[in-house]
Design a protein around this motif. Structure first.
Motif, PDB file in Angstrom:
ATOM      1  N   TRP A   1      10.942  70.643  72.681  1.00 36.36           N
ATOM      2  CA  TRP A   1       9.903  71.535  73.235  1.00 36.36           C
ATOM      3  C   TRP A   1       9.282  70.730  74.371  1.00 36.36           C
ATOM      4  O   TRP A   1       8.411  69.899  74.148  1.00 36.36           O
ATOM      5  CB  TRP A   1       8.855  71.919  72.216  1.00 36.36           C
TER       6      TRP A   1
ATOM      7  N   THR B   1       8.350  76.296  75.994  1.00 32.23           N
ATOM      8  CA  THR B   1       9.243  75.518  76.854  1.00 32.23           C
ATOM      9  C   THR B   1      10.368  74.850  76.075  1.00 32.23           C
ATOM     10  O   THR B   1      10.865  73.798  76.469  1.00 32.23           O
ATOM     11  CB  THR B   1       8.440  74.458  77.636  1.00 32.23           C
TER      12      THR B   1
ATOM     13  N   ALA C   1      14.733  76.976  78.932  1.00 33.31           N
ATOM     14  CA  ALA C   1      14.427  77.163  80.346  1.00 33.31           C
ATOM     15  C   ALA C   1      15.596  77.898  80.997  1.00 33.31           C
ATOM     16  O   ALA C   1      16.751  77.520  80.780  1.00 33.31           O
ATOM     17  CB  ALA C   1      14.196  75.823  81.045  1.00 33.31           C
TER      18      ALA C   1
ATOM     19  N   ALA D   1      14.559  77.291  86.638  1.00 28.73           N
ATOM     20  CA  ALA D   1      13.915  76.036  86.236  1.00 28.73           C
ATOM     21  C   ALA D   1      13.536  75.149  87.412  1.00 28.73           C
ATOM     22  O   ALA D   1      12.488  74.492  87.387  1.00 28.73           O
ATOM     23  CB  ALA D   1      14.820  75.268  85.271  1.00 28.73           C
TER      24      ALA D   1
ATOM     25  N   LYS E   1      10.050  76.130  88.626  1.00 28.77           N
ATOM     26  CA  LYS E   1       8.960  76.316  87.685  1.00 28.77           C
ATOM     27  C   LYS E   1       8.165  75.016  87.535  1.00 28.77           C
ATOM     28  O   LYS E   1       8.742  73.946  87.321  1.00 28.77           O
ATOM     29  CB  LYS E   1       9.512  76.724  86.314  1.00 28.77           C
TER      30      LYS E   1
ATOM     31  N   SER F   1       6.613  73.725  85.133  1.00 28.15           N
ATOM     32  CA  SER F   1       6.864  73.010  83.878  1.00 28.15           C
ATOM     33  C   SER F   1       8.153  72.207  83.902  1.00 28.15           C
ATOM     34  O   SER F   1       8.288  71.218  83.174  1.00 28.15           O
ATOM     35  CB  SER F   1       6.918  74.003  82.706  1.00 28.15           C
ATOM     36  N   PHE F   2       9.129  72.641  84.734  1.00 29.72           N
ATOM     37  CA  PHE F   2      10.464  72.072  84.658  1.00 29.72           C
ATOM     38  C   PHE F   2      10.936  71.366  85.936  1.00 29.72           C
ATOM     39  O   PHE F   2      11.926  70.648  85.895  1.00 29.72           O
ATOM     40  CB  PHE F   2      11.478  73.179  84.328  1.00 29.72           C
TER      41      PHE F   2
ATOM     42  N   THR G   1      14.202  70.312  76.701  1.00 31.56           N
ATOM     43  CA  THR G   1      14.441  71.742  76.650  1.00 31.56           C
ATOM     44  C   THR G   1      15.925  72.010  76.821  1.00 31.56           C
ATOM     45  O   THR G   1      16.654  71.190  77.389  1.00 31.56           O
ATOM     46  CB  THR G   1      13.637  72.476  77.746  1.00 31.56           C
TER      47      THR G   1
END
Length: 208
Positions: free
Chosen positions: A53, A70, A73, A78, A81, A83-84, A140
């Protein structure tokens, strides 16, 4: 998507656990998000444990305060984004698996299916991303549009890489067709609970 998967059996493979300096897990057949999994870098001795995660390195709250979903992805998104995108550039990895599960049917009566490698292969290699948050390694699994073998079960599937694609992925490939050639087989299995585990989870079940 991929919300549950199965530990690989790496004995006798090029990434045998005895060669990668990581204590093996007792083999699990119902791995859930937030549990520790094995990730592989560019060489087998770069194997590590990671929490499934992903938490981006820039997160300044506590682990419990990271609310974004998360553990998967989309490979199509990705790179852009927040987060990624850091992990996309600097945190490519492989996540070996013995297979994974998908569910069909209506809520309250969903039928699980085990999805396994086709042919003689025992191990699937998912494209993954990792992120070191504080002192915690997290990861992820990348997903893509489902191929013909699994499209009837779910519109998405993990990005499953062949040997050439594994090297390309770890080297920074952004090819849009990564994982398109993955061949899989599947069968229904008996419904199981959150904490159930063991090889019996893979036994074929007559849903009729």
């Amino acid at each position: 998507m991929c919300g549950r998967f199965i530990d690989p059996n790496l004995r006798g493979t090029e990434t045998e656990l005895s060669q990668i300096r990581v204590d093996p897990f007792p083999r699990r057949f119902n791995i859930k998000p937030t549990e520790e999994v094995l990730i592989l870098g560019r060489r087998p001795d770069q194997a590590q444990r990671a929490r499934w995660w992903l938490v981006p390195s820039w997160h300044r709250g506590t682990l419990a305060e990271w609310k974004a979903t998360t553990f998967n992805a989309r490979i199509e998104e990705a790179a852009g984004k927040p987060s990624f995108k850091g992990a996309w550039r600097y945190g490519r990895c492989l996540i070996p698996a013995g297979g994974y599960y998908e569910w069909t049917g209506t809520r309250g009566a969903k039928q699980p299916h085990a999805i396994l490698p086709a042919g003689n292969a025992e191990t699937l290699y998912f494209a993954g991303l990792y992120s070191l948050w504080q002192d915690l390694m997290t990861c992820t699994i990348l997903t893509r549009a489902a191929g013909p073998d699994t499209a009837a079960l779910h519109p998405r599937m993990p990005v499953i890489l062949d040997p050439e694609e594994r090297d390309a992925w770890l080297s920074g490939s952004e090819a849009p067709d990564l994982g398109a050639g993955a061949r899989l087989r599947h069968h229904p299995v008996a419904r199981f609970g959150l904490h159930d585990d063991g090889p019996q989870l893979l036994e074929p079940f007559d849903a009729a």
